[in-house]
Design an enzyme around this catalytic site. Structure first.
Site, short mmCIF file in Angstrom:
data_model
loop_
_atom_site.label_atom_id
_atom_site.label_comp_id
_atom_site.label_asym_id
_atom_site.label_seq_id
_atom_site.Cartn_x
_atom_site.Cartn_y
_atom_site.Cartn_z
CG ASN A 193 -1.82 1.13 1.35
OD1 ASN A 193 -1.79 2.03 0.51
ND2 ASN A 193 -2.64 1.13 2.38
NE ARG A 238 -6.27 1.52 0.16
CZ ARG A 238 -6.30 2.66 0.83
NH1 ARG A 238 -5.22 3.13 1.39
NH2 ARG A 238 -7.43 3.32 0.97
CG HIS A 292 -13.33 2.98 3.88
ND1 HIS A 292 -14.03 3.91 4.61
CD2 HIS A 292 -12.03 3.25 4.11
CE1 HIS A 292 -13.19 4.72 5.23
NE2 HIS A 292 -11.97 4.33 4.94
CG HIS A 311 -14.06 1.41 7.65
ND1 HIS A 311 -13.22 0.35 7.37
CD2 HIS A 311 -13.24 2.45 7.94
CE1 HIS A 311 -11.96 0.72 7.48
NE2 HIS A 311 -11.94 2.00 7.82
N GLY A 339 -10.72 7.69 8.45
CA GLY A 339 -11.78 7.88 7.47
C GLY A 339 -12.96 7.02 7.90
NE ARG A 349 -10.97 12.52 3.81
CZ ARG A 349 -10.67 11.21 3.88
NH1 ARG A 349 -11.54 10.34 4.34
NH2 ARG A 349 -9.50 10.79 3.45
CG ASP A 383 -6.49 9.68 19.14
OD1 ASP A 383 -7.38 9.01 19.71
OD2 ASP A 383 -5.33 9.26 18.96
CG MET A 384 -13.34 7.97 19.28
SD MET A 384 -14.51 9.35 19.30
CE MET A 384 -15.40 9.13 17.78
CD GLU A 416 -8.93 -1.33 4.90
OE1 GLU A 416 -9.12 -0.58 3.94
OE2 GLU A 416 -8.66 -0.92 6.04
#
Ligand code: ADP
Length: 401
Positions: free
Chosen positions: A7, A92, A181, A209, A213, A242, A283-284, A385
């Site tokens: 990737n 990817r 995604h 997801h 992102g 975003r 950052d959550m 992924e």
């Protein structure tokens, strides 16, 4: 069979080597900050007792690829003895436009087609192409396959992928919803169907997801029929940086009132909005901690984030019809029981009953967090992924005989 998954980003290379006979990851690594003074290199291969983190001089992706081979082949217990041990390489590729419904063997014509899609993903596709070209030099005779983030969503019907703009924009400029995604949504849908013991081709899911992102997919009979990301990854859910869905007229308003250029707006909507824009961090975990300490902006950010997902759950329930399960994945979806609770709160009346004890119980694999009588299952499904790309690559290689 050994498959290497690559990737490539604008200043990074991430790679994983899989033994497909055992469905096992043999090694994985990242080379970041390529072209900067000191590149950051991480590599691990637990079965070979290898774990390293170092800095190095990696001026270009070319040196990055060479270094990746060194990491895999050198040391006291090399993971492979040489590049000849690798049977295939899966790359990817972010944007496959309307052309790629499936992964494709990367020959000169296919590469040209990927190049044609650069305007659709000007940040990602050029980096992916660089990775393909440089890997082509290092692994001269090894077949390479492109796996596209957009392919899974090519089954979305025209009335769902068109924007209500002059039709010529679609014809001339390829303006439509593509979605991203796809590799992650495809992987977790397959895993969830296996877990529930139902055929993947007849499974109905809402796939969520939530990483840096974020996107959702409405999946009917195993196929994507709608998704929240659009022509670009900016549309839909609130993300780390975003904005997700906006009133398009905001562009004109802000351009005039705040004297912002197109470039400014592009940067602000993509990099300075979302959780970061509302609460100051993308950052959550930080935002959860701040909210616990009573920070009103952090609390607002969490509520907005959860609300947007909930709204799309309602929309996608209407789109898909009878659902088998709602699936949560990626950093936030897999790890934040608190966010899952906020999203699923008060959805019992539409058949989605979260079991709060199961939801907050520690766990790492695929798991069911709904109550026993819940008509719709709610699952946490760790995504992978890289493994999905390896499997898709293997499938293409098998058709070559
Ligand atoms: P990427 O899209 O870059 O692959 P990830 O899937 O790793 O991102 O997701 C990153 C997000 O997951 C970050 O917002 C991070 O704070 C969040 N995250 C990771 N672990 C947890 C956790 N235990 N609780 C809440 N959020 C978490």
């Amino acid at each position: 069979m050994k498959i290497l998954v690559i990737n490539t980003g604008s200043s990074s290379i991430k790679f994983s080597l899989f033994d497909m006979n055992k469905n096992l990851s043999l090694a994985e690594g990242t080379i970041e900050r390529i072209g900067e003074a000191a590149a950051k290199i991480r590599f691990k291969a637990p079965q070979y007792n290898i774990q390293l983190e170092k800095e190095g001089n990696i001026p270009t992706h070319k040196e990055g690829m060479v270094h990746m081979v060194e990491l895999l082949t050198s040391g006291e217990h090399p993971v492979i003895s040489g590049t000849q041990d690798i049977d295939g390489i899966g790359h990817r590729v972010v944007h496959g436009g309307e052309k790629f419904h499936e992964p494709a063997l990367l020959d000169a014509d296919i590469l040209e087609a990927v190049r044609d899609h650069v305007p659709l993903a000007p940040l990602h596709n050029p980096a992916n192409l660089t990775g393909i070209e440089e890997a082509g030099r290092v692994f001269a005779d090894i077949p390479m396959v492109g796996v596209f983030d957009t392919s899974f969503h090519q089954s979305i019907p025209d009335y769902a992928y068109h924007y209500a703009l002059p039709h010529s924009f679609y014809e001339k400029y390829k303006v439509r919803r593509y979605g991203f995604h796809g590799t992650s949504h495809a992987y977790i849908c397959r895993k969830a169907a296996e877990f529930l013991g139902i055929p993947a081709e007849s499974a109905n899911f809402i796939s969520i997801h939530l990483g840096n992102g974020c996107s959702m997919a409405a999946v009917r009979n195993g196929k994507s029929v709608d998704t929240t990301m659009g022509m670009t990854p900016l549309e839909g859910l609130i993300m780390g940086t975003r904005s997700g869905d906006l009133d398009p007229a905001l562009h004109f308003y802000l351009a005039k009132e705040a004297n912002l250029s197109m470039n400014d707006l592009d940067r602000i909507f993509n990099k300075e909005s979302g959780l970061k824009g509302i609460a100051g961090s993308n950052d959550m975990r930080d935002i959860m901690a701040k909210s616990d300490q009573g920070d009103p902006k952090a609390r607002l950010a969490l509520q907005m984030y959860a609300y947007r997902i909930k709204k799309y759950i309602g929309a996608y329930l209407a789109v898909v019809g009878k659902l088998n399960a709602v699936l949560f994945t990626a950093g936030i979806g897999e790890n934040s029981d608190k966010m899952r609770l906020m999203v699923m709160e008060n959805l019992d009346h539409i058949g989605m009953e979260l079991d709060s004890a199961k939801n907050s119980a520690p766990g790492s694999g695929i798991r069911d967090i709904s109550t026993s009588p819940s008509p719709v299952r709610i699952l946490v499904v760790p995504t992978n992924e890289e493994l999905q790309i390896a499997m898709e690559t293997q499938k293409v290689l098998k058709t070559m005989g």
